[in-house]
Design an enzyme around this catalytic site. Structure first.
Site, PDB file in Angstrom:
ATOM      1  N   HIS A  47       0.950  -0.931 -11.361  1.00  0.00           N
ATOM      2  CA  HIS A  47       0.720   0.126 -10.312  1.00  0.00           C
ATOM      3  C   HIS A  47      -0.607   0.700 -10.510  1.00  0.00           C
ATOM      4  CE1 HIS A  47       5.113   0.154  -9.138  1.00  0.00           C
ATOM      5  NE2 HIS A  47       5.290   0.309 -10.512  1.00  0.00           N
TER       6      HIS A  47
ATOM      7  N   ARG B  73      -6.805   3.736   2.126  1.00  0.00           N
ATOM      8  CA  ARG B  73      -5.677   4.645   1.891  1.00  0.00           C
ATOM      9  C   ARG B  73      -5.915   5.183   0.665  1.00  0.00           C
ATOM     10  NH1 ARG B  73      -0.261   2.724  -0.822  1.00  0.00           N
ATOM     11  NH2 ARG B  73       1.090   4.743  -0.585  1.00  0.00           N
TER      12      ARG B  73
ATOM     13  N   PRO C  75       4.500  -2.773  -0.010  1.00  0.00           N
ATOM     14  CA  PRO C  75       4.011  -2.113   1.097  1.00  0.00           C
ATOM     15  C   PRO C  75       2.881  -1.345   1.260  1.00  0.00           C
ATOM     16  CG  PRO C  75       5.939  -1.257   0.421  1.00  0.00           C
ATOM     17  CD  PRO C  75       6.019  -2.466  -0.296  1.00  0.00           C
ATOM     18  N   ASN C  76       2.173  -1.228   1.910  1.00  0.00           N
ATOM     19  CA  ASN C  76       0.649  -0.418   2.265  1.00  0.00           C
ATOM     20  C   ASN C  76      -0.487  -0.574   1.387  1.00  0.00           C
ATOM     21  OD1 ASN C  76       1.989   1.624   4.272  1.00  0.00           O
ATOM     22  ND2 ASN C  76       3.321   2.319   2.742  1.00  0.00           N
TER      23      ASN C  76
ATOM     24  N   ALA D 210       6.057   1.050  -2.964  1.00  0.00           N
ATOM     25  CA  ALA D 210       7.144   1.977  -2.745  1.00  0.00           C
ATOM     26  C   ALA D 210       8.541   1.246  -3.076  1.00  0.00           C
ATOM     27  CB  ALA D 210       7.074   2.541  -1.243  1.00  0.00           C
TER      28      ALA D 210
ATOM     29  N   ARG E   7       2.916  11.633 -10.700  1.00  0.00           N
ATOM     30  CA  ARG E   7       2.967  12.052  -9.475  1.00  0.00           C
ATOM     31  C   ARG E   7       4.470  12.669  -8.964  1.00  0.00           C
ATOM     32  NH1 ARG E   7       1.220   7.003  -5.840  1.00  0.00           N
ATOM     33  NH2 ARG E   7       1.512   8.488  -4.354  1.00  0.00           N
TER      34      ARG E   7
ATOM     35  N   TYR F 110      -6.026   5.530  -5.103  1.00  0.00           N
ATOM     36  CA  TYR F 110      -5.961   4.147  -5.363  1.00  0.00           C
ATOM     37  C   TYR F 110      -7.421   3.650  -5.474  1.00  0.00           C
ATOM     38  CZ  TYR F 110      -1.179   5.063  -3.677  1.00  0.00           C
ATOM     39  OH  TYR F 110       0.215   5.530  -3.515  1.00  0.00           O
TER      40      TYR F 110
ATOM     41  N   GLU G   4       4.818  -5.876 -14.014  1.00  0.00           N
ATOM     42  CA  GLU G   4       4.880  -4.796 -13.157  1.00  0.00           C
ATOM     43  C   GLU G   4       3.497  -4.004 -13.211  1.00  0.00           C
ATOM     44  OE1 GLU G   4       7.278  -0.750 -11.772  1.00  0.00           O
ATOM     45  OE2 GLU G   4       8.139  -1.895 -13.597  1.00  0.00           O
TER      46      GLU G   4
ATOM     47  N   ASP H 192      16.945  -7.918  -7.726  1.00  0.00           N
ATOM     48  CA  ASP H 192      18.074  -9.282  -7.980  1.00  0.00           C
ATOM     49  C   ASP H 192      17.257 -10.544  -7.817  1.00  0.00           C
ATOM     50  OD1 ASP H 192      20.268  -7.453  -8.331  1.00  0.00           O
ATOM     51  OD2 ASP H 192      20.993  -7.397  -6.319  1.00  0.00           O
TER      52      ASP H 192
ATOM     53  N   HIS I 167      11.033   1.845  -6.181  1.00  0.00           N
ATOM     54  CA  HIS I 167      11.924   2.933  -6.600  1.00  0.00           C
ATOM     55  C   HIS I 167      13.124   2.896  -5.551  1.00  0.00           C
ATOM     56  CE1 HIS I 167       7.914   4.821  -7.911  1.00  0.00           C
ATOM     57  NE2 HIS I 167       7.725   4.473  -6.633  1.00  0.00           N
TER      58      HIS I 167
ATOM     59  N   ARG J 238       8.932   9.231  -7.759  1.00  0.00           N
ATOM     60  CA  ARG J 238       8.170   7.985  -8.317  1.00  0.00           C
ATOM     61  C   ARG J 238       8.472   7.526  -9.746  1.00  0.00           C
ATOM     62  NH1 ARG J 238       4.894   6.892  -3.802  1.00  0.00           N
ATOM     63  NH2 ARG J 238       4.513   8.592  -2.501  1.00  0.00           N
TER      64      ARG J 238
ATOM     65  N   SER K 116      -1.629   3.428  -9.294  1.00  0.00           N
ATOM     66  CA  SER K 116      -1.701   5.047  -9.867  1.00  0.00           C
ATOM     67  C   SER K 116      -0.854   5.065 -10.945  1.00  0.00           C
ATOM     68  CB  SER K 116      -1.483   6.012  -8.613  1.00  0.00           C
ATOM     69  OG  SER K 116      -0.201   5.618  -8.377  1.00  0.00           O
TER      70      SER K 116
ATOM     71  N   ASN L 188       3.089  -6.076  -7.942  1.00  0.00           N
ATOM     72  CA  ASN L 188       3.050  -4.425  -7.465  1.00  0.00           C
ATOM     73  C   ASN L 188       3.714  -4.183  -6.345  1.00  0.00           C
ATOM     74  OD1 ASN L 188       2.352  -1.856  -6.724  1.00  0.00           O
ATOM     75  ND2 ASN L 188       0.127  -2.127  -7.044  1.00  0.00           N
TER      76      ASN L 188
END
Length: 150
Positions: free
Chosen positions: A101, A18, A10-11, A78, A108, A23, A99, A88, A81, A112, A103, A75
């Site tokens: 990210h 953003r 998301p986002n 959100a 943070r 970012y 994985e 699964d 977390h 997070r 940032s 990535n």
């Protein structure tokens, strides 16, 4: 030649506008274009998927399994977390993943700092902006090549 999938949560569709101080100024399209050049230059197929909906990401991981995707760069944003469902799906399909990210979540807010993915990922790249995707892709291609029979 292997199929590699880049999955964004998301986002991330808002990259570039953003919180650019956090970012960066690269858009998701900028990152995807660069990754496509790298993957194709090394003879791999690459696909991209972004969704703000958890179930769509789960469905895309299931489809990746059917399509014999060799590796995922993820990535989860959100969902890092919160998403047991995406975790699964990754465990069920057994597709290796890294994985990523943009940032550094450890620098943070405390919430997070928990990831539902890091312990099952082949690797984790944090805080390097768009370069993190490139490094993850390079590592994924190397792992794919090393897993091929001689």
């Amino acid at each position: 030649m292997a199929n590699i999938l880049i999955v964004n949560g998301p986002n991330l569709n808002l990259l570039g506008s953003r919180e650019p101080g956090l970012y960066g100024s690269q858009t998701l399209s900028d990152i995807e274009e660069k990754l496509a050049v790298i993957a194709h230059a090394r003879g791999h197929d690459i696909a991209f998927f972004q969704s703000n909906a958890e179930h769509e990401i789960v469905d895309r991981i299931h489809l990746a399994y059917q399509q014999l995707v060799a590796f995922i760069v993820l990535n989860p944003a959100a969902f890092t977390h919160t998403s047991i469902a995406i975790r699964d799906a990754l465990l069920a399909t057994r597709i290796p993943f890294i994985e990523v990210h943009l940032s550094n979540p450890h620098a943070r807010e405390p919430f997070r700092r928990t990831s539902y993915f890091s312990d099952i990922a082949r690797g984790v790249i944090l805080g390097l902006g768009g370069l993190g995707y490139e490094l993850a892709l390079m590592a994924a291609m190397q792992m794919i090549n090393e897993s091929k029979p001689a």
